[in-house]
Design a protein around this motif. Structure first.
Motif, PDB file in Angstrom:
ATOM      1  N   LEU A   1       0.813  -1.226   0.000  1.00 28.80           N
ATOM      2  CA  LEU A   1       0.000   0.000   0.000  1.00 28.80           C
ATOM      3  C   LEU A   1       0.841   1.268   0.000  1.00 28.80           C
ATOM      4  CD1 LEU A   1      -2.694  -1.050   2.650  1.00 28.80           C
ATOM      5  CD2 LEU A   1      -2.973  -0.959   0.169  1.00 28.80           C
ATOM      6  N   ILE A   2       2.171   1.126  -0.070  1.00 35.11           N
ATOM      7  CA  ILE A   2       3.034   2.263   0.176  1.00 35.11           C
ATOM      8  C   ILE A   2       2.837   3.382  -0.851  1.00 35.11           C
ATOM      9  CG2 ILE A   2       4.968   1.310  -1.126  1.00 35.11           C
ATOM     10  CD1 ILE A   2       5.058   3.376   2.170  1.00 35.11           C
ATOM     11  N   SER A   3       2.561   3.044  -2.118  1.00 38.90           N
ATOM     12  CA  SER A   3       2.391   4.097  -3.129  1.00 38.90           C
ATOM     13  C   SER A   3       1.153   4.942  -2.841  1.00 38.90           C
ATOM     14  CB  SER A   3       2.296   3.474  -4.523  1.00 38.90           C
ATOM     15  OG  SER A   3       3.529   2.908  -4.900  1.00 38.90           O
ATOM     16  N   ASN A   4       0.036   4.289  -2.571  1.00 33.50           N
ATOM     17  CA  ASN A   4      -1.193   5.025  -2.245  1.00 33.50           C
ATOM     18  C   ASN A   4      -1.043   5.800  -0.939  1.00 33.50           C
ATOM     19  OD1 ASN A   4      -2.446   4.062  -4.534  1.00 33.50           O
ATOM     20  ND2 ASN A   4      -3.379   2.323  -3.483  1.00 33.50           N
ATOM     21  N   PHE A   5      -0.399   5.159   0.023  1.00 33.84           N
ATOM     22  CA  PHE A   5      -0.203   5.791   1.326  1.00 33.84           C
ATOM     23  C   PHE A   5       0.697   7.017   1.191  1.00 33.84           C
ATOM     24  CE2 PHE A   5       1.772   5.850   5.638  1.00 33.84           C
ATOM     25  CZ  PHE A   5       0.611   6.064   6.369  1.00 33.84           C
ATOM     26  N   GLY A   6       1.787   6.874   0.427  1.00 27.33           N
ATOM     27  CA  GLY A   6       2.703   7.993   0.210  1.00 27.33           C
ATOM     28  C   GLY A   6       2.036   9.141  -0.524  1.00 27.33           C
ATOM     29  N   SER A   7       1.167   8.803  -1.489  1.00 23.86           N
ATOM     30  CA  SER A   7       0.442   9.855  -2.220  1.00 23.86           C
ATOM     31  C   SER A   7      -0.490  10.622  -1.277  1.00 23.86           C
ATOM     32  CB  SER A   7      -0.366   9.224  -3.353  1.00 23.86           C
ATOM     33  OG  SER A   7       0.491   8.615  -4.299  1.00 23.86           O
ATOM     34  N   TRP A   8      -1.095   9.909  -0.334  1.00 26.51           N
ATOM     35  CA  TRP A   8      -1.985  10.573   0.640  1.00 26.51           C
ATOM     36  C   TRP A   8      -1.191  11.552   1.509  1.00 26.51           C
ATOM     37  CZ3 TRP A   8      -1.919  10.653   5.980  1.00 26.51           C
ATOM     38  CH2 TRP A   8      -3.044  11.228   6.600  1.00 26.51           C
ATOM     39  N   ILE A   9       0.000  11.128   1.979  1.00 22.35           N
ATOM     40  CA  ILE A   9       0.841  11.990   2.808  1.00 22.35           C
ATOM     41  C   ILE A   9       1.257  13.230   2.022  1.00 22.35           C
ATOM     42  CG2 ILE A   9       3.072  12.157   3.998  1.00 22.35           C
ATOM     43  CD1 ILE A   9       2.811   9.160   4.615  1.00 22.35           C
ATOM     44  N   LEU A  10       1.710  13.028   0.767  1.00 30.86           N
ATOM     45  CA  LEU A  10       2.134  14.145  -0.077  1.00 30.86           C
ATOM     46  C   LEU A  10       0.990  15.135  -0.281  1.00 30.86           C
ATOM     47  CD1 LEU A  10       4.311  15.387  -1.925  1.00 30.86           C
ATOM     48  CD2 LEU A  10       3.428  13.938  -3.776  1.00 30.86           C
ATOM     49  N   ASN A  11      -0.189  14.608  -0.533  1.00 33.46           N
ATOM     50  CA  ASN A  11      -1.350  15.474  -0.761  1.00 33.46           C
ATOM     51  C   ASN A  11      -1.710  16.264   0.499  1.00 33.46           C
ATOM     52  OD1 ASN A  11      -3.710  16.167  -2.612  1.00 33.46           O
ATOM     53  ND2 ASN A  11      -4.769  15.468  -0.770  1.00 33.46           N
ATOM     54  N   GLU A  12      -1.703  15.597   1.670  1.00 29.49           N
ATOM     55  CA  GLU A  12      -2.055  16.260   2.920  1.00 29.49           C
ATOM     56  C   GLU A  12      -1.030  17.336   3.281  1.00 29.49           C
ATOM     57  OE1 GLU A  12      -4.834  15.821   5.047  1.00 29.49           O
ATOM     58  OE2 GLU A  12      -5.506  14.887   3.167  1.00 29.49           O
ATOM     59  N   ALA A  13       0.254  17.041   3.068  1.00 34.69           N
ATOM     60  CA  ALA A  13       1.309  18.010   3.394  1.00 34.69           C
ATOM     61  C   ALA A  13       1.205  19.247   2.501  1.00 34.69           C
ATOM     62  CB  ALA A  13       2.677  17.355   3.253  1.00 34.69           C
ATOM     63  N   CYS A  14       0.985  19.036   1.199  1.00 36.13           N
ATOM     64  CA  CYS A  14       0.867  20.167   0.280  1.00 36.13           C
ATOM     65  C   CYS A  14      -0.405  20.977   0.560  1.00 36.13           C
ATOM     66  CB  CYS A  14       0.879  19.664  -1.165  1.00 36.13           C
ATOM     67  SG  CYS A  14       2.511  19.071  -1.708  1.00 36.13           S
ATOM     68  N   LYS A  15      -1.468  20.307   0.941  1.00 31.20           N
ATOM     69  CA  LYS A  15      -2.712  21.009   1.277  1.00 31.20           C
ATOM     70  C   LYS A  15      -2.495  21.918   2.481  1.00 31.20           C
ATOM     71  CE  LYS A  15      -6.155  18.617   2.957  1.00 31.20           C
ATOM     72  NZ  LYS A  15      -7.332  17.695   3.024  1.00 31.20           N
ATOM     73  N   GLN A  16      -1.740  21.410   3.497  1.00 28.67           N
ATOM     74  CA  GLN A  16      -1.466  22.222   4.687  1.00 28.67           C
ATOM     75  C   GLN A  16      -0.554  23.398   4.340  1.00 28.67           C
ATOM     76  OE1 GLN A  16      -2.694  22.060   7.975  1.00 28.67           O
ATOM     77  NE2 GLN A  16      -1.674  24.054   7.926  1.00 28.67           N
TER      78      GLN A  16
END
Length: 758
Positions: free
Chosen positions: A559-574
């Motif tokens: 799941l690391i690719s999907n999980f990493g994409s979620w982290i990247l998206n949340e960090a950029c949103k913040q």
């Protein structure tokens, strides 16, 4: 009647004598009467004798008639016999130049007896042209006074050839000259046909034997008397080099008794034996395996054994390969899980019998999935084979090393104590400190080892194996590259891991993951120039889960690719929110090696930046040093990311996968010194010297260095004194929620010492 002549001749004389005597008795004297009586008797006797001669003549006459009739019958019988058989009696009268032949010639040839009688040269006229010389040679020999015979072809009345056997015997005259030739001609067409069939059959048989791919030989009186070409080819010898030898010259000595017993069985039971396998030693020292079948035959009239053999060397090798593959790993050649289970069961039985301790080690390669995914399966396979070689070198002779599947190995150690197990474990860990050469490149990997002991940790193979696996998980949890013995509390750890694996997808769906942000500062001024986004998991039952515990599970689950994409998206949103509130700061996001190698990673980064309308310069991606193992692929991805405008940092530098000189060829912006070095700079002079060298080389190569994991004031001072400009760690601030970081970022600029007090 036998006495008809006697009676016929005597009776008249007897009647006359009686009448004469009657008259004499009346008129004559006694003397005359006596004389008359004597004469009468003599007359009767003479008449009886004469009648006997007639009877005898009559008897001989009747016998003569009878014999004549019998002779005629015999003549007819002989004639019928000669006329019925496929033979002709012939006679050449050389004086009168006539050929006499029996009626059989007509049946044999279709020519009449008269044709032979009228033409003295008829034999030569009907002779087959190809066999005429044989007929002349026959005549020459017989005319020379010697009996002879030959087989030849004559042409019948229809011009068809007929095979005959012809014999001739000379008959000599008064002057010892040959005056006649008597002989017999016999029809041998059926025999010739049978002979031709036999020759054809023999030819077919010989061709079958000669052309047969099977080995065929005849063994007679303990000697080889015949071999076919397949036998000579198999042995690499000429037939002359084989004939006269015994089979024991080629049979492996271990099979000698078996083949002697087989020979006795063939002769005693008078039937073929069953196929049996023998090892044959060739003259060059190599060997083949043959399945041989023997049968008693007559060869040149003497009992012998014909042997038919099939070369089963390839078949045997294939069977051994199949057997090997059933119990061994196809890639490494190590015993597989099936053989491991069988061996473990018997090893435990031996240990129980001798009251010994047995150890089971489960070993898992750290970061193998990354190497396999980034460098390809071929490189991964090469690594597994080299790891197998290292493991075999690290254990004792007699210890079993098996591959369980993937990057997992199991080792069984018999008759050990804890000290021996630790020594072997240390050797394995030490062996992995040296890089593995794959495709002329250095690859680093390490091993996490779990150990269980029999009978302490279990009484059956399932329990012992399960507890070694549990101990291995603990080794991974404690930083990898180490070994751990099973302790009974580890069962709870394994249950916890299983629970986390099961709850991962639910956690993503239920927003149980969240981000915290750790400030990154300029050490001299204390100014916060950026933050690092760190993921956390708030489990509804287990509470806060540390990243070091759940990130490896995420990687293992795929799941690391999907999980990493979620982290990247949340960090950029913040970060976008902060930008909109006037806070300009750089956001650093950790990227897993597996995520970095994903084919869609660069496009994902582009889409996230576009979605949040975030300047690329405000995003920094922290990649692990391990991605440098595939420098070509990593270089392409890094250049693509730089084209987007994002900053690239190398995290955990110094763990051994690359060097500053390698990084100097890449568009890297920052290098982060791993916290393991920072922890030791105050207590280990070698580490302190190494960190100083890293800082100097970084400055010379144009890199900005960031020290992570700063927890003490003295560490910060050491780094500043030696030229390190940036850092982060609990000495300055732990990871914080976005709101708390925002307060810090909006506060007036403070010195780093004051930030710590806050």
């Amino acid at each position: 009647m036998k006495y008809l002549g006697r009676l016929t001749a005597t009776l008249p004389f007897l009647i006359m004598s009686v009448w004469h005597l009657q008259h004499i008795f009346q008129e004559e004297t006694v003397s005359n009467i006596v004389i008359s009586l004597i004469l009468s008797i003599l007359t009767v006797i003479v008449a009886w004798f004469m009648g006997g001669q007639y009877d005898q003549a009559q008897f001989y006459y009747k016998e003569l008639l009878k014999n004549k009739k019998d002779l005629q019958v015999k003549q007819e019988e002989f004639k019928d016999i000669f006329d019925s058989v496929d033979a002709t009696i012939w006679s050449n009268d050389l004086i009168n130049e006539r050929i006499y032949v029996s009626k059989g010639i007509e049946k044999l040839s279709g020519y009449t007896v008269k044709q032979f009688f009228d033409d003295f040269s008829f034999w030569t006229k009907i002779s087959h042209p190809a066999d005429t010389p044989l007929l002349f040679k026959f005549y020459e020999k017989v005319l020379a006074g010697v009996s002879d015979n030959f087989e030849a072809r004559f042409l019948d009345a229809q011009g068809e050839p007929i095979w005959v056997y012809m014999s001739g015997t000379p008959i000599f005259g008064e002057n010892n000259e040959v005056i006649k030739i008597n002989g017999v001609v016999v029809d041998i067409r059926e025999r010739k046909k049978t002979e031709a069939m036999l020759q054809e059959s023999e030819s077919r048989y010989r061709n079958v034997v000669e052309l047969s791919p099977n080995i065929i030989l005849i063994h007679q009186n303990d000697r080889i008397v015949y071999v076919n070409p397949a036998t000579t080819n198999m042995l690499g010898l000429n037939a002359t080099e084989i004939l006269g030898k015994t089979v024991f010259d080629f049979i492996d000595p271990s099979d000698k008794e078996t083949i002697m017993s087989s020979n006795r069985e063939i002769y005693e039971k008078k039937r073929p034996n069953e196929y049996r396998e023998y090892k044959i030693i060739k003259p060059d020292g190599s060997f083949v395996y043959l399945e041989m079948l023997g049968k008693e035959i007559n060869y040149n009239g003497v009992p012998a054994i014909m042997v038919v053999a099939i070369d089963v060397t390839a078949k045997k090798a294939y069977q051994e390969k199949v057997q090997f593959m059933a119990f061994h790993d196809a890639l490494t050649g190590l015993p597989n899980r099936h053989m491991y289970n069988e061996f473990l069961e018997t090893a435990m039985a031996r240990s129980k019998k001798h009251n010994q301790v047995l150890a089971v080690m489960f070993l898992d390669l750290d970061r193998f999935k990354f190497i396999n995914d980034t460098m390809g399966h071929e490189a991964g396979d090469d690594l597994l084979k080299k790891v197998s070689e290292q493991l075999l070198k690290s254990v004792r002779k007699g210890d079993m090393v098996s591959r369980q599947g993937g990057d997992e190995f199991a080792i069984i150690l018999e008759d050990v104590d804890e000290l021996i197990v630790r020594e072997i474990s240390d050797r394995i860990i030490e062996a992995f400190s040296t890089p593995f050469m794959i495709k002329n490149k250095e690859f680093y990997t390490s091993a996490s080892i779990g150990i269980s002991l029999y009978p302490l940790d279990g009484q059956d193979k399932e329990t012992i194996s399960s507890k070694a696996d549990t101990a291995m998980y603990l080794a991974k949890k404690r930083g990898k590259n180490n070994y751990q013995f099973f302790i009974h509390e580890q069962g709870d750890i394994l249950d916890r891991k299983i629970k986390l694996e099961q709850n991962l997808r639910r956690a993503l769906k239920n927003n149980e993951f969240y981000l915290e942000y750790q400030p990154k500062l300029e050490l001299e001024t204390g100014e916060i120039y950026g933050v690092e986004a760190l993921v956390r998991w708030k489990h509804p039952e287990l509470g806060i889960i540390a990243p070091t515990e759940f990130i490896p599970i995420v990687e293992e689950s795929g799941l690391i690719s999907n999980f990493g994409s979620w982290i990247l998206n949340e960090a950029c949103k913040q970060n976008k929110k902060w930008h909109e509130s006037g806070i300009r700061i750089k956001m650093a996001v950790n990227v897993s090696a597996l995520q970095f190698e994903d084919a869609n990673f660069v496009e994902t980064v582009r889409q996230v930046l576009s979605r949040h309308q975030l300047p690329p310069q405000s995003l920094g991606l922290e990649i692990t040093e391990s991605v440098m193992q595939n420098i070509e692929r990593s270089s392409i991805i890094i250049h693509e990311l730089k084209l987007l405008g994002v900053k690239i940092s190398v995290d955990d530098f110094g763990t051994g996968y690359s060097s500053l000189s390698v990084l100097s060829n890449l568009p890297i912006d920052l290098v982060k010194i791993d916290k393991s070095f920072i922890n030791e700079i105050l207590i280990n002079a070698n580490t302190a010297s190494l960190v100083k060298t890293m800082i100097e080389m970084g400055q010379n190569l144009g890199f900005q260095l960031v020290a992570e994991g700063i927890e003490k004031k003295q560490q910060a001072e050491f780094l500043m004194n030696h030229g390190c400009r940036f850092g982060q760690g609990y000495y300055y601030s732990p990871p914080l929620a976005a709101a708390e970081v925002e307060k810090m970022l909006k506060a007036p600029l403070v010195k780093s010492s004051e930030l710590v007090r806050r």
